[in-house]
Design a protein around this motif. Sequence first.
Motif: not given
Length: 94
Positions: A19, A22, A33, A35-36
Amino acid sequence: MSEVVVEPNGTVEPVEVSCPGCRVPLAPPSLRCPSCGEDLTALVRLRYSGRMDYNAALEALRAGEASEARVLLRRALAAEPGLAPARSLLAALG
Ligand SMILES: [Zn+2]
């Protein structure tokens, strides 16, 4: 007409895509992603395009379409100049 021998496992491994926000690596087969949650489809397509063209070139060769394979290999190398299998295959095709 000369025959070109294609390695049975000549297909190349996918590259790792992270990503851009991040820096978290993508967890295939998800294209988001971890994470996000950002949709990274376009980025993945961009990063993989050379390899997809290379794999398509292998398919073209198996179908006996050497000239189409050459076009695909040149496109693969334009997208990813460091793609060594595409370079050596194109050299073998002449
Ligand atoms: Zn992210």
